[in-house]
Design a protein around this motif. Structure first.
Motif, PDB file in Angstrom:
ATOM      1  N   GLY A 101       0.809  -1.212   0.000  1.00 17.41           N
ATOM      2  CA  GLY A 101       0.000   0.000   0.000  1.00 17.41           C
ATOM      3  C   GLY A 101       0.843   1.262   0.000  1.00 17.41           C
ATOM      4  O   GLY A 101       0.536   2.231  -0.713  1.00 17.41           O
ATOM      5  N   LEU A 102       1.918   1.269   0.780  1.00 17.45           N
ATOM      6  CA  LEU A 102       2.802   2.435   0.815  1.00 17.45           C
ATOM      7  C   LEU A 102       3.536   2.611  -0.511  1.00 17.45           C
ATOM      8  O   LEU A 102       3.731   3.743  -0.984  1.00 17.45           O
ATOM      9  N   LYS A 103       3.942   1.504  -1.117  1.00 15.96           N
ATOM     10  CA  LYS A 103       4.578   1.588  -2.433  1.00 15.96           C
ATOM     11  C   LYS A 103       3.603   2.127  -3.477  1.00 15.96           C
ATOM     12  O   LYS A 103       3.989   2.908  -4.355  1.00 15.96           O
ATOM     13  N   PHE A 113      -2.935  -2.872 -12.917  1.00 16.88           N
ATOM     14  CA  PHE A 113      -1.848  -3.833 -12.683  1.00 16.88           C
ATOM     15  C   PHE A 113      -1.296  -3.702 -11.270  1.00 16.88           C
ATOM     16  O   PHE A 113      -0.983  -4.706 -10.614  1.00 16.88           O
ATOM     17  N   SER A 114      -1.157  -2.473 -10.789  1.00 12.57           N
ATOM     18  CA  SER A 114      -0.588  -2.255  -9.457  1.00 12.57           C
ATOM     19  C   SER A 114      -1.514  -2.772  -8.371  1.00 12.57           C
ATOM     20  O   SER A 114      -1.068  -3.402  -7.405  1.00 12.57           O
ATOM     21  N   LEU A 115      -2.807  -2.522  -8.510  1.00 12.16           N
ATOM     22  CA  LEU A 115      -3.765  -2.979  -7.507  1.00 12.16           C
ATOM     23  C   LEU A 115      -3.904  -4.499  -7.513  1.00 12.16           C
ATOM     24  O   LEU A 115      -4.074  -5.110  -6.457  1.00 12.16           O
ATOM     25  N   SER A 116      -3.840  -5.094  -8.690  1.00 19.15           N
ATOM     26  CA  SER A 116      -3.959  -6.556  -8.761  1.00 19.15           C
ATOM     27  C   SER A 116      -2.753  -7.250  -8.151  1.00 19.15           C
ATOM     28  O   SER A 116      -2.848  -8.378  -7.676  1.00 19.15           O
ATOM     29  N   GLY A 117      -1.603  -6.577  -8.157  1.00 23.73           N
ATOM     30  CA  GLY A 117      -0.413  -7.173  -7.572  1.00 23.73           C
ATOM     31  C   GLY A 117      -0.074  -6.626  -6.205  1.00 23.73           C
ATOM     32  O   GLY A 117       1.096  -6.547  -5.834  1.00 23.73           O
ATOM     33  N   ILE A 118      -1.099  -6.249  -5.453  1.00 23.03           N
ATOM     34  CA  ILE A 118      -0.865  -5.608  -4.156  1.00 23.03           C
ATOM     35  C   ILE A 118      -0.313  -6.601  -3.124  1.00 23.03           C
ATOM     36  O   ILE A 118       0.245  -6.200  -2.105  1.00 23.03           O
ATOM     37  N   LEU A 119      -0.447  -7.903  -3.389  1.00 22.33           N
ATOM     38  CA  LEU A 119       0.129  -8.901  -2.490  1.00 22.33           C
ATOM     39  C   LEU A 119       1.588  -9.186  -2.814  1.00 22.33           C
ATOM     40  O   LEU A 119       2.234  -9.980  -2.128  1.00 22.33           O
TER      41      LEU A 119
END
Length: 317
Positions: A97-99, A241-247
Motif C-alpha cells: 500500500g505504501l509503495k 496492474f498495481s492494484l492486482s499485484g498488491i500482495l
C-alpha cells in the motif's frame, strides 16, 4: 407453354477448418517468431503448475506428487488459523500500500518534469541518469545501503558523529524499515517507470497546446486540462496492474533488507513461503500459501478491472 429450366451451379462451401489452417500458414513467419516465447511460457510457467497439486496433498518424497495421500483444504485452513497469518498479511498489505501510495505517482511526476525540459540534451542526460538504477540488482542496492547506513563506518553516521549525535543502526530499526523500503524502491524504479508515461506524452497533439495558449491558458491550466486527461487511459491500466499485484510486496528487496530486529514488520507472504517451504521443509503448506496468494491476486485483477470498466472506459479486457 415450355419452361426452360436453367441449371444453377452450387459452389462448394469451403470448410472452416481448412480456412483456419490456410490463414495460419499465411502467417507462418509470425507464428515462428512467437514460437520461442510460447515454448518458454509452456516450460517455465504452465508446466510447473502441475506442482500445485502438492497444496492439496500430504507430500511424501518416496511416493511422489500423484502417489501422496490427498488432504484437501487442510493446509489452507492451517494457514488461516496460523498465528502468523494476520501479521504476515498486514505487513504485505502495508508495504504494498505504501509503495502504491508513494511509488505509483513518482514516475508520472518525473515524466511530467522531463517533458517540461526544453533542451533535448539536458533531457537525455537526466533520462539516462534516472534509468540507470533499474539495471542495478537489489543485492547491490541493499549492499550500498548497508555500507552508507552502517553504524560503524557508514557515511551518514560519520556525519552524525561530527555533528555530535549518536550513531544509529538504521537497517535494524523497525520504525525506519518502511521508509527505507519505500525510498529505495522509488529510487530504483522511478526512471524505468517513467518511460511509459513519456511515450504517452509524445502522442499528445502539439496543436492542442497551441490552441490553449491562444486562449490564454497557462502552464498549470494546460497540465490539468490537456496533459493529465490524455494520460488517464495509461494511468488507469498501470493502476489496475498495481492494484492486482498488491500482495507482491517485492521479495528480493524485503528478503535482503530483512533483519532479526525488523522481522515483526518485514515478514511478508513471499518470505514466509520461502522459510516454511525451503528452510522448514513444509512443501505442501508453503505451496498452499503461494496458491492462496495467486488466487487472491486473480480475484483482485478481475474485480479491479470490472470496477474500472464501470467507472471509466479504461479496462484490460
Amino acid at each position: 407453354m415450355i419452361v426452360n429450366e436453367a441449371k444453377v451451379e452450387v459452389m462448394p462451401i469451403p470448410k472452416k477448418k481448412s480456412q483456419t489452417w490456410s490463414r495460419v500458414w499465411s502467417f507462418r513467419h509470425a507464428y515462428l517468431f512467437m514460437l520461442p516465447a510460447v515454448i518458454w511460457y509452456l516450460v517455465f510457467s504452465y508446466y510447473p503448475m502441475y506442482g500445485v497439486l502438492i497444496a492439496f496433498k500430504d507430500f511424501k518424497y518416496n511416493l511422489g506428487i500423484m502417489g501422496s495421500p490427498w488432504e484437501g483444504l487442510r493446509y489452507f485452513k492451517q494457514f488461516l488459523n496460523d498465528s502468523s497469518f494476520y501479521s504476515v498479511l498486514k505487513n504485505t498489505l502495508s508495504i504494498s500500500g505504501l509503495k502504491l501510495l508513494f511509488g505509483f505517482p513518482a514516475p508520472l511526476v518525473l515524466a511530467l518534469m522531463l517533458n517540461a525540459v526544453m533542451r533535448s540534451k539536458i533531457k537525455r542526460i537526466f533520462q539516462t541518469i534516472s534509468y540507470l538504477p533499474h539495471f542495478v540488482s537489489w543485492v547491490v542496492v541493499v549492499t550500498l545501503m548497508q555500507k552508507i547506513l552502517s553504524p560503524n563506518v557508514g557515511l551518514v553516521n560519520d556525519i552524525r558523529e561530527k555533528m555530535g549525535l549518536d550513531s544509529i543502526f538504521f537497517m535494524g530499526m523497525p520504525s525506519l524499515f518502511y521508509p527505507l523500503v519505500i525510498t529505495s524502491d522509488i529510487w530504483k524504479g522511478i526512471g524505468w517507470g517513467s518511460i511509459i508515461y513519456l511515450a504517452a506524452l509524445t502522442n499528445i497533439d502539439p496543436h492542442l497546446y497551441e490552441a490553449a495558449e491562444m486562449d490564454g491558458a497557462g502552464r498549470w491550466s494546460k497540465l490539468f486540462k490537456i496533459t493529465l486527461p490524455t494520460l488517464v487511459p495509461t494511468i488507469g491500466i498501470l493502476l489496475i496492474f498495481s492494484l492486482s499485484g498488491i500482495l507482491n510486496a517485492g521479495f528480493d528487496q524485503i528478503w535482503l533488507m530483512q533483519t532479526p530486529a525488523t522481522l515483526s514488520v518485514s515478514e511478508i507472504l513471499d518470505t514466509y513461503v520461502l522459510k516454511t517451504g525451503i528452510q522448514q521443509g513444509q512443501f505442501a503448506y508453503s505451496t498452499a500459501i503461494g496458491l492462496f496468494k495467486s488466487a487472491i491476486s486473480l480475484i483482485l485483477i478481475i474485480t479491479v478491472n470490472k470496477i474500472a470498466k464501470k467507472v471509466s472506459d479504461v479496462s484490460l479486457w
